[in-house]
Scaffold this active site. Structure first.
Site, PDB file in Angstrom:
ATOM      1  N   GLY A 210     -13.024  -4.073  -0.507  1.00 56.81           N
ATOM      2  CA  GLY A 210     -14.395  -3.563  -0.407  1.00 56.81           C
ATOM      3  C   GLY A 210     -14.700  -2.479  -1.423  1.00 56.81           C
ATOM      4  O   GLY A 210     -15.773  -2.451  -2.016  1.00 56.81           O
TER       5      GLY A 210
ATOM      6  N   GLY B 241      -8.193  -8.073  -1.735  1.00 57.08           N
ATOM      7  CA  GLY B 241      -8.342  -8.986  -0.597  1.00 57.08           C
ATOM      8  C   GLY B 241      -7.690 -10.341  -0.787  1.00 57.08           C
ATOM      9  O   GLY B 241      -6.505 -10.437  -1.078  1.00 57.08           O
TER      10      GLY B 241
ATOM     11  N   ARG C 226       0.831  -1.214   0.000  1.00 56.24           N
ATOM     12  CA  ARG C 226       0.000   0.000   0.000  1.00 56.24           C
ATOM     13  C   ARG C 226       0.861   1.258   0.000  1.00 56.24           C
ATOM     14  O   ARG C 226       0.432   2.298  -0.491  1.00 56.24           O
ATOM     15  CB  ARG C 226      -0.935  -0.009   1.196  1.00 56.24           C
ATOM     16  CG  ARG C 226      -2.036  -1.019   1.002  1.00 56.24           C
ATOM     17  CD  ARG C 226      -2.983  -0.991   2.147  1.00 56.24           C
ATOM     18  NE  ARG C 226      -4.178  -1.752   1.816  1.00 56.24           N
ATOM     19  CZ  ARG C 226      -4.999  -2.258   2.715  1.00 56.24           C
ATOM     20  NH1 ARG C 226      -4.761  -2.097   3.990  1.00 56.24           N
ATOM     21  NH2 ARG C 226      -6.055  -2.918   2.339  1.00 56.24           N
TER      22      ARG C 226
ATOM     23  N   LYS D  29     -18.430 -16.988   0.993  1.00 57.95           N
ATOM     24  CA  LYS D  29     -19.885 -16.821   1.068  1.00 57.95           C
ATOM     25  C   LYS D  29     -20.522 -16.257  -0.190  1.00 57.95           C
ATOM     26  O   LYS D  29     -20.003 -15.327  -0.786  1.00 57.95           O
ATOM     27  CB  LYS D  29     -20.210 -15.863   2.214  1.00 57.95           C
ATOM     28  CG  LYS D  29     -19.958 -16.440   3.578  1.00 57.95           C
ATOM     29  CD  LYS D  29     -20.365 -15.383   4.570  1.00 57.95           C
ATOM     30  CE  LYS D  29     -20.339 -15.873   5.992  1.00 57.95           C
ATOM     31  NZ  LYS D  29     -20.612 -14.731   6.879  1.00 57.95           N
TER      32      LYS D  29
HETATM   33  P1  AMP Z   1     -13.784 -14.231   0.834  1.00 62.01           P
HETATM   34  O1  AMP Z   1     -13.225 -13.313   1.874  1.00 62.01           O
HETATM   35  O2  AMP Z   1     -15.279 -14.348   0.867  1.00 62.01           O
HETATM   36  O3  AMP Z   1     -13.226 -13.981  -0.538  1.00 62.01           O
HETATM   37  O4  AMP Z   1     -13.326 -15.690   1.269  1.00 62.01           O
HETATM   38  C1  AMP Z   1     -11.996 -16.049   1.288  1.00 62.01           C
HETATM   39  C2  AMP Z   1     -11.847 -17.206   2.206  1.00 62.01           C
HETATM   40  O5  AMP Z   1     -12.665 -18.276   1.779  1.00 62.01           O
HETATM   41  C3  AMP Z   1     -10.433 -17.731   2.238  1.00 62.01           C
HETATM   42  O6  AMP Z   1      -9.898 -17.493   3.509  1.00 62.01           O
HETATM   43  C4  AMP Z   1     -10.598 -19.221   1.960  1.00 62.01           C
HETATM   44  O7  AMP Z   1      -9.842 -20.021   2.829  1.00 62.01           O
HETATM   45  C5  AMP Z   1     -12.066 -19.465   2.192  1.00 62.01           C
HETATM   46  N1  AMP Z   1     -12.554 -20.604   1.425  1.00 62.01           N
HETATM   47  C6  AMP Z   1     -12.411 -20.840   0.118  1.00 62.01           C
HETATM   48  N2  AMP Z   1     -12.960 -22.020  -0.219  1.00 62.01           N
HETATM   49  C7  AMP Z   1     -13.448 -22.564   0.904  1.00 62.01           C
HETATM   50  C8  AMP Z   1     -14.137 -23.776   1.202  1.00 62.01           C
HETATM   51  N3  AMP Z   1     -14.392 -24.687   0.256  1.00 62.01           N
HETATM   52  N4  AMP Z   1     -14.508 -24.005   2.479  1.00 62.01           N
HETATM   53  C9  AMP Z   1     -14.244 -23.094   3.432  1.00 62.01           C
HETATM   54  N5  AMP Z   1     -13.611 -21.921   3.212  1.00 62.01           N
HETATM   55  C10 AMP Z   1     -13.218 -21.656   1.965  1.00 62.01           C
END
Ligand code: AMP
Length: 396
Positions: free
Chosen positions: A377, A354, A35, A198
């Site tokens: 974000g 991220g 950054r 999610k």
């Molecule tokens: P996000 O912040 O929503 O982009 O999510 C990223 C996180 O999702 C990372 O820390 C990954 O470890 C987690 N992740 C990715 N695939 C899976 C999965 N199949 N089960 C659980 N966590 C996951």
């Protein structure tokens, strides 16, 4: 958008909002200076013009005013090294010392102000506080893309005090231009790769992208909500029970719009959420009770890679699996490799902040993709079609 290239900084004091919210270890050493390096071109341009630079930033989320842990003084030595000159520091962002030091600042010199968030007025977008900051400089420059989605005092409210003398720094301008290129100027085929934990975090983005993409690849934890929605057995995999209907909705919409939507057909499953777990390959709709899918499987890697490699525009947001653990990094790594190959073949690839940025950095591909966004974000909100207060304030 007006940028630093359209302003003459000779003899001017530029008040530059940067995002120096860097991670520090227990000894206050910076563990990732991306950054800071991202803001250097803007700082150097102003100095080379014969201007002086007053930097303001936040660091962390201080709750009760000044806190040693969140002091920007920890950044001064490294910033001085990077710039090749001693950076001055004011231990308050407003008040007598900041005013004194800003006043005495000569052309070519740099002053860093203490953490803006030591004042609750910053996040509240307080106008008086913004005015006190504004009094320190002649020109306002916003180069903090990472906080451009917040209407804080230093990111948006302050701009009104510089009706004729405000602009974007190079980083903010590049981020907006690259996001625009993908959203409104994408060469086809355009493929979006969505992953991460999610569906609920990404739903607005997915909906927005459905009007734009040719291919939509969905991997990561969110894929199991889709698998369950279609009647699959997903064991203990991550699922959002309240988003099953939404997942089916997305699939129906994609079909109606002729979007090629790709979900994983197989997964690396594990008997525990651990790098020590036992693993197997399973079909995505037939995961054993008590087991969970933690990465996409080999068939999915093949199918996803093929689509990625034939694309001319790629937007990637979210890992394909739990890439932080070695046993479940393969899917994310393979897709990163496919993005790199596509980029070598002339595709434009934007990696969206991220966790995807962290994954690309982990596999050393940061320089082999077209652009890695510095804003998680902020990029998400921009892509969702929302107006970013930090960008709006510059353009008004
Ligand atoms: P996000 O912040 O929503 O982009 O999510 C990223 C996180 O999702 C990372 O820390 C990954 O470890 C987690 N992740 C990715 N695939 C899976 C999965 N199949 N089960 C659980 N966590 C996951």
């Amino acid at each position: 958008m007006k940028t630093v290239d359209q302003i003459k900084f000779l003899g001017k004091k530029a008040l530059v909002r940067v995002d120096f919210n860097v991670p520090l270890d227990a000894n206050y050493h910076i563990t990732d200076d991306n950054r800071i390096t991202a803001a250097l071109p803007t700082i150097k341009k102003i100095l080379n013009d014969g201007g002086a630079v007053i930097l303001m930033s936040h660091l962390g989320r201080p709750k009760d005013g000044p806190t040693e842990k969140y002091s920007l003084k920890h950044v001064v030595a490294h910033l001085s090294d990077l710039l090749g000159q001693q950076v001055q520091f004011a231990d308050d962002c407003i008040g007598p010392q900041a005013i004194e030091k800003a006043k005495a600042l000569a052309p070519g010199e740099v002053l860093l102000l203490e953490n803006l968030r030591f004042y609750k007025e910053e996040e509240k977008g307080d106008k008086e506080f913004a005015q006190k900051l504004a009094a320190l400089g002649d020109v306002y420059v916003n180069d903090a893309f990472g906080t451009a989605h917040r209407a804080h005092a230093s990111t948006a409210v302050i701009a009104q005090f510089f009706p004729e003398a405000k602009c974007a720094g190079y980083l903010l301008a590049a981020e907006v231009n690259n996001a625009e290129k993908v959203l409104n100027n994408a060469e086809r085929p355009f493929t979006a790769i969505m992953g991460g934990a999610k569906v609920s975090d990404k739903i607005e983005l997915i909906e927005q992208l459905m009007g734009k993409v040719d291919n939509l690849i969905i991997g990561g934890g969110m894929a199991y909500t889709f698998a369950k929605a279609q009647g699959g057995k997903i064991g203990k995999s991550l699922v959002e029970e309240d988003k099953l209907d939404l997942a089916n909705d997305i699939l129906a919409k994609a079909k109606a719009r002729n979007i090629n939507i790709l979900l994983p057909t197989d997964s690396i499953i594990a008997d525990a959420f651990s790098n020590e777990a036992n693993t197997e390959i399973a079909q995505n709709d037939n995961i054993k009770d008590g087991w969970m899918g933690l990465d996409i499987g080999p068939d999915s890697i093949k199918a996803f890679s093929k689509v990625v490699e034939s694309s001319k525009t790629i937007l990637w947001n979210g890992p394909m699996g739990v890439f932080e653990m070695e046993k479940f990094e393969q899917g994310t790594k393979a897709i990163a490799e496919a993005v790199v190959r596509a980029t070598k073949n002339g595709a434009f690839s934007l990696i969206g902040g991220g966790d995807s940025a962290a994954a690309v950095a982990k596999f050393n591909f940061t320089n082999d993709v077209s652009y890695v966004s510095t804003g998680g974000g902020a990029l998400l909100e921009y892509m969702e079609g929302k107006e970013l207060p930090g960008v709006k304030a510059i353009n008004e």
